[in-house]
Scaffold this active site. Structure first.
Site, PDB file in Angstrom:
ATOM      1  N   LYS A  60      35.097 -44.868 -53.409  1.00 14.57           N
ATOM      2  CA  LYS A  60      35.269 -45.251 -54.808  1.00 14.57           C
ATOM      3  C   LYS A  60      35.368 -46.763 -55.021  1.00 14.57           C
ATOM      4  O   LYS A  60      35.302 -47.234 -56.155  1.00 14.57           O
ATOM      5  CB  LYS A  60      36.465 -44.521 -55.411  1.00 14.57           C
ATOM      6  CG  LYS A  60      36.332 -43.000 -55.370  1.00 14.57           C
ATOM      7  CD  LYS A  60      35.097 -42.470 -56.081  1.00 14.57           C
ATOM      8  CE  LYS A  60      35.396 -42.142 -57.504  1.00 14.57           C
ATOM      9  NZ  LYS A  60      34.260 -41.412 -58.141  1.00 14.57           N
ATOM     10  N   SER A 277      37.477 -33.540 -48.526  1.00 16.46           N
ATOM     11  CA  SER A 277      36.121 -33.458 -49.100  1.00 16.46           C
ATOM     12  C   SER A 277      35.068 -33.821 -48.046  1.00 16.46           C
ATOM     13  O   SER A 277      33.916 -33.394 -48.153  1.00 16.46           O
ATOM     14  CB  SER A 277      35.980 -34.335 -50.345  1.00 16.46           C
ATOM     15  OG  SER A 277      36.018 -35.702 -50.009  1.00 16.46           O
TER      16      SER A 277
END
Ligand code: PMP
Length: 318
Positions: A60, A277
């Site tokens: 991110k 994830s």
């Protein structure tokens, strides 16, 4: 004098030039999974982008920095204006990291059940947190952020990672080109989890434009109630405006249990201590690879395991 180009037979690479924190975002290693692919056809290789190498510890950093840079350029940030967004953790950590180094105040709406590691990291970095109802998940945080903005639009720059094109553009400008270069254009399949969908959308669009025939596989949880932090169950979630359902060739669902098992396999057989994830992404990448005679499958490991350590059951299982 010792030869500094090699040390004990290991090649020493050129050090990065001195610079600012923002300058070391991206350009992450592409690591080959070797032991977990030993049973596959020899013409099939699987790689993962090691995104925890980013300074904020996750993928991110790429969209957060791009969103901040664009807003600064357009005069939407600066002069004490507060960056506001909702986040399940990693995007917030990235905003708070660059907010701290660039002197931008950051306020985040975040579900109150985000892991204690994430909350502590965000507080350490000086972000102001607005905790939202855990039962409403990331959609509850999203609603809260937009509510705060509606009340005081003059105070905030609402970054809105779900709708902001600068999110996917960051991957179009960096993740995609890096993968093409690192695989010398040989990538045949790209697998990515869907959160905001920025990773899949930006990287996927670049790969399609550059290489044409690359299969894009989206990864999502198999149910609305899942333990895959950072990922969304698209059929039941608020759809991000940046998500283009026509882009992926297919979508593969993953169970939380399969992702958890894969996280341990990655740690114990590949030496990769990654987040949940990443386990989901690896499970799908290996499934895709097992159906091929030949190919180069690339996926993304968004973060490392450190932020999930309080879930002891996950790490100490068999
Ligand atoms: N994994 C983790 C750990 C994440 O924090 C995120 C971002 N929410 C993703 C995957 C999904 O990335 P994207 O938002 O680009 O779809």
């Amino acid at each position: 004098m010792a030869d500094i180009s090699t040390l004990s037979g290991v090649k020493i690479y050129k050090a990065r030039e001195a610079g600012n924190l923002e300058d070391v975002v991206g350009n992450t290693p592409l690591l080959q999974l070797r032991r977990l692919t030993a049973h596959l056809n020899p013409g099939v290789r699987v790689f993962a982008k090691a995104e925890w190498f980013n300074p904020g510890g996750s993928i991110k950093d790429r969209p957060a920095l791009n969103i901040i840079r664009k807003a600064l350029k357009q005069g939407k940030l600066g002069d004490g204006r507060i960056l506001l967004d909702s986040t399940s953790g990693n995007m917030g950590i990235a905003y708070a990291t660059f907010g701290a180094t660039l002197g931008i105040p950051v306020t985040l709406a975040i579900p109150a059940n985000a892991s204690s590691e994430r909350i502590s990291i965000l507080k350490a970095l000086g972000a102001k947190l607005v905790l939202t109802d855990p039962l409403e998940g990331s959609d509850g945080a999203l609603r809260k952020a937009s509510e705060l903005y509606e009340k005081h639009p003059e105070k905030y720059f609402y970054a809105n990672q779900y709708d902001n094109p600068a999110n996917w553009e960051a991957h179009y400008l960096s993740t995609g080109p890096e993968i093409v270069e690192q695989t010398q254009g040989e990538i045949t399949h790209f697998v990515a989890g869907l959160g905001t969908s920025g990773t899949l959308t930006g990287t996927g669009r670049y790969l399609r434009e550059m290489l044409g025939k690359v299969e894009l596989i989206a990864t999502q949880p198999d149910s609305p109630f899942h333990g895959l932090e950072g990922l969304k169950h698209m059929p039941t979630a608020i759809k991000p405006a940046i998500f283009d359902p026509q882009l992926p060739d297919r979508t593969q669902e993953v169970t939380t249990e399969d992702a958890h098992r894969m996280v341990l396999q990655l740690a114990r057989q590949e030496g990769l201590f990654v987040g949940i994830s990443s386990g989901a992404a690896a499970w799908v990448a290996l499934k895709v690879a097992s159906e091929l005679d030949q190919g180069v499958v690339v996926t993304v490991f968004p973060d490392a395991g450190y932020k999930y350590l309080s879930d002891r059951q996950l790490w100490e299982g068999n």
